[in-house]
Design a protein around this motif. Structure first.
Motif, mmCIF file in Angstrom:
data_model
loop_
_atom_site.group_PDB
_atom_site.id
_atom_site.type_symbol
_atom_site.label_atom_id
_atom_site.label_comp_id
_atom_site.label_asym_id
_atom_site.label_seq_id
_atom_site.Cartn_x
_atom_site.Cartn_y
_atom_site.Cartn_z
ATOM 1 N N VAL A 165 31.525 79.352 7.802
ATOM 2 C CA VAL A 165 30.256 79.434 8.525
ATOM 3 C C VAL A 165 29.154 78.769 7.704
ATOM 4 O O VAL A 165 28.185 78.232 8.248
ATOM 5 C CB VAL A 165 29.919 80.908 8.855
ATOM 6 N N GLN A 167 29.174 75.985 6.319
ATOM 7 C CA GLN A 167 29.016 74.569 6.667
ATOM 8 C C GLN A 167 28.132 74.391 7.890
ATOM 9 O O GLN A 167 27.344 73.454 7.969
ATOM 10 C CB GLN A 167 30.385 73.958 6.942
ATOM 11 N N ILE A 169 25.839 76.526 8.930
ATOM 12 C CA ILE A 169 24.466 76.878 8.539
ATOM 13 C C ILE A 169 23.846 75.715 7.775
ATOM 14 O O ILE A 169 22.715 75.289 8.027
ATOM 15 C CB ILE A 169 24.489 78.122 7.629
ATOM 16 N N LYS A 170 24.631 75.178 6.837
ATOM 17 C CA LYS A 170 24.127 74.077 6.016
ATOM 18 C C LYS A 170 23.688 72.911 6.897
ATOM 19 O O LYS A 170 22.616 72.339 6.707
ATOM 20 C CB LYS A 170 25.232 73.624 5.056
ATOM 21 N N ALA A 171 24.526 72.553 7.882
ATOM 22 C CA ALA A 171 24.168 71.442 8.755
ATOM 23 C C ALA A 171 22.872 71.735 9.499
ATOM 24 O O ALA A 171 22.028 70.860 9.662
ATOM 25 C CB ALA A 171 25.301 71.172 9.745
ATOM 26 N N GLN A 172 22.697 72.982 9.897
ATOM 27 C CA GLN A 172 21.457 73.319 10.605
ATOM 28 C C GLN A 172 20.258 73.206 9.686
ATOM 29 O O GLN A 172 19.182 72.780 10.114
ATOM 30 C CB GLN A 172 21.537 74.744 11.160
ATOM 31 N N ALA A 176 20.360 69.404 11.850
ATOM 32 C CA ALA A 176 21.295 68.876 12.842
ATOM 33 C C ALA A 176 21.224 69.654 14.153
ATOM 34 O O ALA A 176 21.065 70.865 14.159
ATOM 35 C CB ALA A 176 22.724 68.938 12.297
ATOM 36 N N TRP A 179 24.956 68.817 19.033
ATOM 37 C CA TRP A 179 25.702 67.579 19.244
ATOM 38 C C TRP A 179 25.995 66.878 17.919
ATOM 39 O O TRP A 179 27.108 66.426 17.661
ATOM 40 C CB TRP A 179 24.928 66.671 20.199
ATOM 41 N N GLN A 180 24.966 66.791 17.066
ATOM 42 C CA GLN A 180 25.167 66.132 15.770
ATOM 43 C C GLN A 180 26.168 66.898 14.917
ATOM 44 O O GLN A 180 26.971 66.295 14.203
ATOM 45 C CB GLN A 180 23.827 66.028 15.027
ATOM 46 N N ILE A 183 29.668 65.892 16.282
ATOM 47 C CA ILE A 183 30.223 64.568 15.985
ATOM 48 C C ILE A 183 30.263 64.254 14.491
ATOM 49 O O ILE A 183 31.067 63.440 14.074
ATOM 50 C CB ILE A 183 29.496 63.425 16.742
ATOM 51 N N ARG A 184 29.424 64.887 13.687
ATOM 52 C CA ARG A 184 29.439 64.530 12.264
ATOM 53 C C ARG A 184 30.124 65.551 11.370
ATOM 54 O O ARG A 184 30.506 65.245 10.246
ATOM 55 C CB ARG A 184 27.997 64.317 11.755
ATOM 56 N N VAL A 185 30.243 66.793 11.820
ATOM 57 C CA VAL A 185 30.843 67.820 10.954
ATOM 58 C C VAL A 185 32.163 68.325 11.530
ATOM 59 O O VAL A 185 33.195 68.285 10.874
ATOM 60 C CB VAL A 185 29.857 68.994 10.741
ATOM 61 N N PRO A 188 35.065 65.222 12.765
ATOM 62 C CA PRO A 188 35.804 64.564 11.670
ATOM 63 C C PRO A 188 36.682 65.532 10.879
ATOM 64 O O PRO A 188 37.733 65.133 10.381
ATOM 65 C CB PRO A 188 34.712 63.966 10.783
ATOM 66 N N GLN A 189 36.277 66.791 10.772
ATOM 67 C CA GLN A 189 37.124 67.736 10.043
ATOM 68 C C GLN A 189 38.278 68.219 10.904
ATOM 69 O O GLN A 189 39.267 68.744 10.390
ATOM 70 C CB GLN A 189 36.291 68.922 9.555
ATOM 71 N N PRO B 72 18.466 78.699 11.822
ATOM 72 C CA PRO B 72 18.192 77.920 10.619
ATOM 73 C C PRO B 72 17.615 76.549 10.974
ATOM 74 O O PRO B 72 17.911 76.007 12.036
ATOM 75 C CB PRO B 72 19.573 77.767 9.971
ATOM 76 N N VAL B 78 19.327 75.294 1.823
ATOM 77 C CA VAL B 78 20.157 76.352 1.256
ATOM 78 C C VAL B 78 21.264 75.755 0.393
ATOM 79 O O VAL B 78 21.758 74.646 0.657
ATOM 80 C CB VAL B 78 20.755 77.238 2.367
ATOM 81 N N PHE B 80 24.835 77.478 -1.086
ATOM 82 C CA PHE B 80 25.689 78.658 -1.204
ATOM 83 C C PHE B 80 26.539 78.542 -2.465
ATOM 84 O O PHE B 80 26.624 77.481 -3.083
ATOM 85 C CB PHE B 80 26.625 78.765 0.002
ATOM 86 N N TYR B 83 31.430 76.154 -0.318
ATOM 87 C CA TYR B 83 31.400 75.532 1.006
ATOM 88 C C TYR B 83 30.039 74.962 1.361
ATOM 89 O O TYR B 83 29.677 74.873 2.521
ATOM 90 C CB TYR B 83 31.810 76.526 2.103
ATOM 91 N N PHE B 86 30.099 69.037 2.474
ATOM 92 C CA PHE B 86 31.086 68.723 3.494
ATOM 93 C C PHE B 86 32.263 67.990 2.857
ATOM 94 O O PHE B 86 32.083 66.926 2.273
ATOM 95 C CB PHE B 86 30.445 67.881 4.593
ATOM 96 N N HIS B 88 34.625 66.256 4.034
ATOM 97 C CA HIS B 88 35.115 64.998 4.607
ATOM 98 C C HIS B 88 34.182 63.836 4.302
ATOM 99 O O HIS B 88 34.447 62.716 4.725
ATOM 100 C CB HIS B 88 35.292 65.140 6.111
ATOM 101 N N LEU B 97 23.698 62.168 4.940
ATOM 102 C CA LEU B 97 23.841 62.897 6.197
ATOM 103 C C LEU B 97 22.525 63.523 6.678
ATOM 104 O O LEU B 97 22.188 63.448 7.860
ATOM 105 C CB LEU B 97 24.915 63.975 6.038
ATOM 106 N N PHE B 101 20.866 62.867 10.293
ATOM 107 C CA PHE B 101 20.532 63.902 11.281
ATOM 108 C C PHE B 101 19.093 63.730 11.746
ATOM 109 O O PHE B 101 18.776 63.914 12.916
ATOM 110 C CB PHE B 101 20.699 65.297 10.667
ATOM 111 N N PRO B 105 19.473 60.861 16.441
ATOM 112 C CA PRO B 105 19.810 62.054 17.217
ATOM 113 C C PRO B 105 21.070 61.906 18.074
ATOM 114 O O PRO B 105 21.764 62.887 18.299
ATOM 115 C CB PRO B 105 18.583 62.282 18.097
#
Lengths: 273, 278
Positions: A165, A167, A169-172, A176, A179-180, A183-185, A188-189, B72, B78, B80, B83, B86, B88, B97, B101, B105
């Motif tokens: 989780v 990851q 949160i981090k993207a947010q 992001a 949608w982002q 397609i980006r997190v 691809p994983q 968020p 943040v 942690f 994790y 990323f 990949h 990245l 972002f 968009p």
């Protein structure tokens, strides 16, 4: 030394890998020899010379009636069906798997439905497919998709749900959008993990393909096996089975190679979680 | 001085179990707040609320005077313990990245001149955290300390006002930890950040923070059945005062024999920081 700590050397490991294959071969040769000694026209366990003749007839010489080489025609027909069905299944598996695994509203709406659908035995649906879609290519491809796609969806959804989780949160926190993030997190994983589950589904996919071809078809590897079965032509059936096995094995290897080449990060990431 | 983060009488309960009670707190701009406390005292829960990963059961949190958003966002970065990066993406890709972002968009990717500009910005930040040489590696190829440096760079590229750290250095070896403390101090001095860090390491709290806040359960009997939550029991201003942007005068002059691994100035031999100076 305990058995769990004893390891074969590289050469010994290779030798041990060959042993079971060799044993099966020897067992066949003995069985075949015994039966042929009793009855030279026995058809159940043909000698290797009959295989060579059958392979020459099916794979090297053009058919007298059509001028085609039957093995290649059958292989092309089967692989076309299999390829189309797997492509459709992968697309469905990815889209629905990600959406169900990631978005709570879709999980609430579709999760239980997919779980139930994936329990429907696909072969029991085959008559329905033949009735509604006809005896052409569509029903055969549909059978494979129905058999394979629900498993891919469920596996994908589980693996997306297993993503840490942190990851998401981090993207947010990097700004992001949903949608982002997809397609980006997530996508691809998911792709290398999709290859894992696709490799496991290759066996079932062949099963459904051959079942459909056996019942209603005019070409294909499964069709040929069930056609020559009427003449007890073991000299054709066994090489065809071996050929199908080789094809399935090669597909598995190719997917593994794609996974390691296209996703160089994956092995390390898998090892560290 | 108006507070960046203001927490007013916040309670957090799960079912009928109280985790946090009566938390009220004002965090000044540019503060470096360290939250300490025994495990299970709710300090990570509190950080999650600041992150909008969880909502308070009662009470209100405001950030920059406005109510905390419900999810968020890029205003709060943040890192942690695990994790955070990323797997990949390469080191460079992980940092770029954040810019992608922001500026792409639909595709989530930048191309051409925009991409080159983003990569240059990311490289600058990577150099600042001492990862300039590793930009093409994947996170799994990095040591734990390098991964956390990357996580810091990745968080900072979005230019958050508030940086939240959830035991970010807890899994690192002591030597590596001292190095990354130096880096953390430098980043805090150089950038307009307010930092809230959860840690279980008191010495880390006092060596980095401007203020150390302890969470504790005032009553913690098994027979209570979770009716009492943790609250703030101690709130120290660290002395001598640390002021953001004004690195502390060197103690080295007072104690010449000391081999403090985290000095700042020209004498340091930290390779990561040397890379940053280039």
């Amino acid at each position: 030394m305990r058995l769990i700590n004893r390891r074969p050397s590289l050469g010994a490991a290779r030798f041990l890998a060959i042993v079971p294959f060799a044993l099966v071969l020897v067992a066949y040769l003995i069985g075949s020899g015994v039966r042929l000694a009793e009855n030279p026209s026995d058809k159940l366990l043909p000698a290797f010379s009959s295989f060579a003749a059958a392979i020459d007839r099916m794979a090297l010489t053009p058919d007298q009636r059509t001028g085609d080489i039957l093995l290649w025609v059958d292989t092309a027909a089967s692989l076309t069906r299999l390829g189309a069905a797997l492509a459709i299944s992968v697309a469905i598996g990815l889209v629905f798997g990600i959406v169900i695994g990631l978005l709570p509203y879709f999980r609430a709406g579709l999760g239980a439905f997919v779980a139930v659908i994936s329990m429907v035995p696909p072969l029991a649906l085959l008559p329905i497919l033949f009735i509604t879609l006809g005896l052409g290519e569509t029903s055969k491809i549909a059978l494979i998709v129905i058999g394979v796609a629900p498993c891919l969806i469920r596996d994908m959804a589980l693996r997306v749900g297993d993503m840490p989780v942190q990851q998401l949160i981090k993207a947010q926190t990097l700004g992001a959008s949903t949608w982002q993030i997809i397609i980006r997190v997530v996508l691809p994983q998911s792709l290398p993990r999709l290859i894992d589950s696709l490799r496991l589904q290759i066996g079932p996919a062949w099963l459904f393909l051959i079942a459909a071809e056996a019942i209603a078809s005019e070409s294909g590897l499964g069709y040929r096996i069930f056609l020559v079965r009427r003449y007890l032509a073991m000299d054709v059936i066994l090489p065809y089975v071996a050929w199908i096995t080789i094809l399935a094995f090669l597909m598995d290897r190719i997917l593994l190679i794609i996974q390691t080449r296209a996703f160089p990060w994956f092995a390390g990431a898998r090892a560290s979680t | 001085m108006s507070a960046v983060i203001s927490v007013k009488d916040v309670w957090k309960e799960y079912d009928d179990k109280v985790v946090l009670e009566q938390i009220s707190l004002e965090i000044a701009p540019r503060a470096f707040v360290a939250l300490v406390g025994p495990s299970g005292c709710g300090k990570t829960t509190f950080l999650r609320m600041l992150l909008s990963e969880e909502a308070p059961t009662r009470g209100a949190i405001t950030i920059g005077g406005a109510p905390l958003p419900a999810e968020p966002g890029a205003d709060r970065g943040v890192v942690f313990q695990r994790y955070s990066v990323f797997p990949h993406l390469t080191v460079l890709g992980n940092v770029v990245l954040g810019l992608e972002f922001k500026d792409a968009p639909i595709l989530g990717r930048l191309f051409g001149a925009k991409r080159r500009a983003a990569e240059d910005e990311a490289r600058e930040l990577l150099a600042a955290v001492g990862l300039g040489e590793a930009e093409n590696k994947y996170p799994a190829q990095l040591s734990g300390g390098m991964q956390q440096r990357l996580a810091l760079a990745q968080a900072l590229i979005a230019k958050p006002k508030v940086l939240l750290l959830d035991e970010p250095f807890g899994a690192l070896d002591p030597g590596i930890r001292a190095e990354i403390h130096t880096l953390m101090r430098k980043l805090w001095h150089e950038r307009p950040l307010t930092v809230v860090m959860v840690t279980h390491d008191l010495s880390e709290a006092f060596s980095l923070g401007t203020r150390v806040i302890a969470f504790e359960r005032r009553r913690n009997e098994p027979s209570d059945g979770g009716r009492y939550g943790a609250t703030i029991t101690r709130d120290f201003e660290v002395w001598p005062k640390r002021i953001a942007g004004e690195p502390r005068p060197q103690k080295k002059k007072l104690m010449p024999g000391r081999d403090d691994p985290a000095p700042s100035g020209s004498l340091r031999d930290d390779p990561a920081i040397e890379g940053a100076a280039l």
